[in-house]
Design a protein around this motif. Sequence first.
Motif: not given
Length: 389
Positions: A229-255
């Motif tokens: 419900k918040r008014d946001f325009k951008r979301v940045i997902f950050l991860g390291s190692g295996p979580m970097l691939g997950i951050s990329r998946e999360c960014h695609l999923k929300l987008q």
Amino acid sequence: MIQTTYLTLDAEKAEEMGAFHTAKEISGQPELWVNVFDQISHMQEEIKAFLQPIFAKGNARIILTGAGSSAFIGESAQGVVQQKTGVLTQALATTDLVTHPELFFIKEVPTVLVSFARSGNSPESVEAVRLADKHCSDIYHLIITCNAEGKLAAYADDCGGNCFSIVLPEASNDNSLAMTGSFTSMLLTILLVAGINEIDTLQAAFNAALETANDILRNKLSEFEAVAKRDFKRVIFLGSGPMLGISRECHLKLQELTDGQVVCKHDSFLGFRHGPRAVANEDSIVVYLFSKDTHVAQYEKDLAYSIGQDKRDIKTISFAANATEGFNSIMVIKAAGGQGQDVFNVLPATMVGQLLGFYKCLELGLKPDNPSVSGAISRVVQGVIIYEK
């Protein structure tokens, strides 16, 4: 007992809102993971019999491939697969292999091409397999798919002894546009395959991931709704190692679930400092997918404290954080298990992007099962023409 509520929607309401399949598939993941774990456990001798002779050659190579979300499975799993097998492992998208096969395949090197595919009908997925056969003289295919009727599954049935296919439970073959259970079940599969020689010792780490996922589904959904419900325009997902691939998946999923109305980015914690941090502003939310490795977490939390001191009051979400004071967090998700139980933590972490996408989609008046108003994206990619090379 027949389940009548998925996430925070009853089945009838979910149907009306075009959200039934997505809600069911996100909420059904813990049960699906248990079924996948059991399936791979029962297949472990067959998997060993296929892979061990290849790895015994000494100079073998593993390529993890797929398109879109399926490619991000490889990105997340690459390090763990290499560590567990001792075999050089690379994550290369089919979308790269199809256009430039000569840059990636090495003819004389024994190669295991691991193909991830929900439907198995993507043009690039099928072509990548064909090109591997053409460019490698010693090629083996491990196909991990959610669709027994797909072209990749059929290829595995016909290609003889150099192919092995794992067709996951029917529930993994998502009906919705966005990959959810298909992504996490295929990711779980390759992690189990990589650790096939020690699969009996992985139960505790797997149980910890299940506990985290179930806690999210039972106790955090109202918080995801509130964030949406918040008014946001951008979301940045950050991860390291295996979580970097997950951050990329999360960014695609929300987008993709917001049909591009929320623009997303992903990066590593350390990489974000080197220029990309400029994208974070007062209209942003930064999502931290923290590592449970205490050494890695030191680097990650240094950045989180720095962003927390930003005068623009940038809001953040923390996954797997033990300490969040100074992070300016609007939601904190704890992760079960100890430091050594990290290998499967990528599974519940993926749900952060799924749930943010699901609830923001509803908030924007879109239909999660098919949020693409323009029709620019579809469940199986359309319009790709394969050219002979």
